[in-house]
Every structure is written in C-alpha cells, then in structure tokens.
Design an enzyme around this catalytic site. Structure first.
Site, PDB file in Angstrom:
ATOM      1  N   GLU A   1     -22.407  18.432  32.225  1.00  0.00           N
ATOM      2  CA  GLU A   1     -21.268  19.585  31.947  1.00  0.00           C
ATOM      3  C   GLU A   1     -20.925  18.791  29.675  1.00  0.00           C
ATOM      4  O   GLU A   1     -20.108  19.492  29.302  1.00  0.00           O
ATOM      5  CB  GLU A   1     -19.500  18.514  31.932  1.00  0.00           C
ATOM      6  CG  GLU A   1     -19.074  18.305  33.196  1.00  0.00           C
ATOM      7  CD  GLU A   1     -19.052  19.283  34.053  1.00  0.00           C
ATOM      8  OE1 GLU A   1     -19.440  20.621  33.487  1.00  0.00           O
ATOM      9  OE2 GLU A   1     -18.965  19.201  35.450  1.00  0.00           O
TER      10      GLU A   1
ATOM     11  N   HIS B   1     -14.061  13.861  29.977  1.00  0.00           N
ATOM     12  CA  HIS B   1     -14.013  14.538  31.357  1.00  0.00           C
ATOM     13  C   HIS B   1     -13.655  13.774  31.929  1.00  0.00           C
ATOM     14  O   HIS B   1     -14.261  12.521  32.442  1.00  0.00           O
ATOM     15  CB  HIS B   1     -14.323  15.263  31.369  1.00  0.00           C
ATOM     16  CG  HIS B   1     -14.490  15.769  33.162  1.00  0.00           C
ATOM     17  ND1 HIS B   1     -13.481  16.436  33.336  1.00  0.00           N
ATOM     18  CD2 HIS B   1     -15.947  15.738  33.692  1.00  0.00           C
ATOM     19  CE1 HIS B   1     -13.948  16.640  34.672  1.00  0.00           C
ATOM     20  NE2 HIS B   1     -15.053  16.046  34.308  1.00  0.00           N
TER      21      HIS B   1
ATOM     22  N   GLU C   1       8.602  11.260  28.711  1.00  0.00           N
ATOM     23  CA  GLU C   1       6.748  10.822  27.346  1.00  0.00           C
ATOM     24  C   GLU C   1       5.993  12.292  27.521  1.00  0.00           C
ATOM     25  O   GLU C   1       5.380  11.957  26.630  1.00  0.00           O
ATOM     26  CB  GLU C   1       6.161   9.800  28.158  1.00  0.00           C
ATOM     27  CG  GLU C   1       6.979   8.029  27.730  1.00  0.00           C
ATOM     28  CD  GLU C   1       7.115   8.135  26.004  1.00  0.00           C
ATOM     29  OE1 GLU C   1       5.708   8.189  25.674  1.00  0.00           O
ATOM     30  OE2 GLU C   1       8.488   7.925  25.450  1.00  0.00           O
TER      31      GLU C   1
ATOM     32  N   HIS D   1     -11.608  12.192  36.536  1.00  0.00           N
ATOM     33  CA  HIS D   1     -11.315  12.695  37.419  1.00  0.00           C
ATOM     34  C   HIS D   1     -10.068  12.092  37.703  1.00  0.00           C
ATOM     35  O   HIS D   1      -9.998  11.525  38.955  1.00  0.00           O
ATOM     36  CB  HIS D   1     -11.811  13.002  39.159  1.00  0.00           C
ATOM     37  CG  HIS D   1     -13.694  13.194  38.389  1.00  0.00           C
ATOM     38  ND1 HIS D   1     -14.453  13.304  39.432  1.00  0.00           N
ATOM     39  CD2 HIS D   1     -13.836  14.695  37.869  1.00  0.00           C
ATOM     40  CE1 HIS D   1     -15.383  13.761  38.807  1.00  0.00           C
ATOM     41  NE2 HIS D   1     -15.024  14.675  37.893  1.00  0.00           N
TER      42      HIS D   1
ATOM     43  N   HIS E   1     -10.452  19.776  40.492  1.00  0.00           N
ATOM     44  CA  HIS E   1     -11.735  19.051  39.914  1.00  0.00           C
ATOM     45  C   HIS E   1     -11.243  17.415  39.348  1.00  0.00           C
ATOM     46  O   HIS E   1     -11.206  16.301  39.494  1.00  0.00           O
ATOM     47  CB  HIS E   1     -12.258  19.825  39.873  1.00  0.00           C
ATOM     48  CG  HIS E   1     -13.706  19.329  38.649  1.00  0.00           C
ATOM     49  ND1 HIS E   1     -14.657  19.638  38.834  1.00  0.00           N
ATOM     50  CD2 HIS E   1     -13.797  17.531  38.390  1.00  0.00           C
ATOM     51  CE1 HIS E   1     -15.601  18.597  38.275  1.00  0.00           C
ATOM     52  NE2 HIS E   1     -14.868  17.702  38.078  1.00  0.00           N
TER      53      HIS E   1
HETATM   54  O1  2HA Z   1     -20.192  14.084  35.623  1.00  0.00           O
HETATM   55  O2  2HA Z   1     -17.933  15.286  36.662  1.00  0.00           O
HETATM   56  O3  2HA Z   1     -17.854  17.024  36.088  1.00  0.00           O
HETATM   57  C1  2HA Z   1     -20.013  14.269  36.670  1.00  0.00           C
HETATM   58  C2  2HA Z   1     -18.726  15.209  36.759  1.00  0.00           C
HETATM   59  C3  2HA Z   1     -19.171  16.522  36.785  1.00  0.00           C
HETATM   60 ZN    ZN Z   2     -15.948  15.966  36.621  1.00  0.00          ZN
END
Ligand code: 2HA
Ligand code: ZN
Length: 270
Positions: free
Chosen positions: A116, A139, A169, A141, A210
C-alpha cells in the site's frame, strides 16, 4: 544512538503492538508510514550510505521526493514489529526522480515496503499540500468500522452523519467528516489515487469492506482519529435497529459552536 533506539522506531513499534491487541491487524493486515524530517535522519545517518534501491512502481509526487519515510514491510505482521523492528520496518528516502526509494535502514531479510506504499505516498502528498505538518499515514482493519461500512450506503455524508449522530465525540474529533471509497482492489495505484483525492478534504478515509486510512501530524493524532471512528462504529453497530435516543442535530450544532468547529456542510441541516 542507534536508529533502532530512536523515538520513531519506538513509537511505531508501540502503536502497532497496541493496534494488534485491539484486534484490528490480523496476520499482515495494516500498514503505517511516518515521514521523518531530514534533521533527525541526519543525526542517525550523517553519511547516507544506502543499502539498496527499491522500485516504487509509480512516480511519486514532487512534494515527497527526497523525503524520508519509516514504513512497515510487505507481508509483515504488526504483532511482530515490537520484537524485531529492523526486519519488519524500513527507513527509505524517496529518490530525486520519484521512481524508486533508497533503503537506509531495516527490511533486514531483503524485504520491501507495504504493497500500500503508493496509497501512503499519494496520501502524504495530498495531506502535505493542505497541511505541511502532516507526518503520519495509518491504515488498519478495525472490525466495527468495516461492519458499519457494509451496512450503509457508500457516501461521505451518510457515513459522517451516522457517526456524528451516534457519539458526541465524533463531530468534535473529525468536524471535517470522513471520506468513503467503495470496495476496490487494494495495493493498486488506482486505490491510492482515489484515497489521496479524498485526503485533500479529510484526514479519514473508509475503504468499504476492507478498513480505514487515517492521517495526522503525529502517531497519536492518526490513531486517535481511527479509534474514535471505531468506538463510534461499535456503538452504531451494537445499537443498530434499537436506537431511540439518537443525538439531536441541535446538540451537534451546539458542540460545533462550543468548540468553534468548522463542520462539513450538508451533514446536519442548519
Ligand atoms: O498490508 O492491509 O491493505 C496488508 C493490508 C493491505
Ligand atoms: Zn488493508
């Protein structure tokens, strides 16, 4: 002092360990890049001996060329960074031509940066243009954020409004709202460009089905944004279908007045 003992490596090691324990970063899920100013890099690497070059696979924006990034490695697990930062992280300098990166430290097992990294560098460039103090792109999840994205239309205003109406908040922490992308193939330049476009307006971008991207001047700011979205999404999902006491528009507008926030227009009727 060695770079491995620097505050930058310590901060990323600690936050990724924290994020793993939140349950957000299964397996190799998640990635972080942290732009480090030259004056700090020079303290650790006065001679700039590069270990090797790594192709970027796209042309990085001028604003990030010859800049330094501490970044997580592809295929690497957040849970393992704290015990072995030198294998799981790398410090790179983006080349003058914007097409490759020079490795200064890390990726000890011949590794390379996250798949990414295009999305990260494009997001850094977009944020730096509106806020020269931005340093971090994160980033991850987070479970409830992904759940919520699956349950509502793909729309910046809808997502923002539902978050603001679920937790007082939310509007205070992200008055500019949150950008939303549809489900796309990740690891591509296309998703990078789409993310960066949203980052011109927002510090938060949800990737439907995602995860999420957060930007900030510090690790704490990027993490704080994401944890506030995730906490709010958890509230939203647990109460979904049962809500009687939704936050009234007047309270959101009252918070905006109290904190002198410039809130995204069009989310709350005024
Ligand atoms: O690096 O999260 O989006 C693994 C991820 C891909
Ligand atoms: Zn990811």
């Amino acid at each position: 002092m060695k770079f491995i003992d620097s505050k930058f490596v310590k901060e990323i090691s600690e936050i990724t360990n924290n994020m793993y324990h939140q349950g957000w970063d299964e397996r190799n899920g998640g990635n972080i890049s942290y732009m480090i100013d030259e004056e700090y890099v020079k303290e650790y690497f006065p001679r700039e001996d590069f270990i090797r070059n790594i192709d970027l696979g796209f042309e990085a924006d001028e604003i990030v060329r010859e800049k330094y990034f501490l970044v997580t490695g592809t295929g690497k697990y957040f849970k393992n960074i704290i015990a072995d930062p030198e294998t799981n992280l790398g410090l790179v300098k983006i080349a003058k031509d914007g097409k490759k990166a020079h490795l200064l430290w890390g990726f000890k097992d011949e590794g390379r940066f996250t798949s990414e990294f295009p999305a990260h560098l494009m997001s850094h460039a977009a944020r730096l243009k509106v806020n020269p103090s931005n340093r971090v792109i994160m980033h991850t999840h987070p479970t409830y954020t992904i759940c919520m994205g699956a349950c509502i239309p793909v729309d910046d205003i809808v997502f923002t409004r539902k978050l603001w109406k679920s937790n007082t908040e939310a509007v205070v922490v992200f008055p500019e709202g949150i950008g939303v992308l549809p489900c796309m193939v990740c690891g591509t330049n296309e998703i990078g460009e789409a993310t960066a476009k949203k980052m011109e307006e927002y510090r938060l971008v949800s990737w439907t089905n995602h995860g999420i991207y957060g930007a900030g001047n510090t690790i704490d700011e990027a993490f704080g944004l994401i944890e506030t979205v995730e906490k709010t999404a958890e509230i939203y999902m647990i109460t979904l279908g049962h809500v009687i006491n939704e936050i009234p528009d007047e309270v959101i507008l009252g918070l905006a007045r109290l904190w002198k926030l410039r809130i995204k227009p069009g989310v709350i009727d005024e």
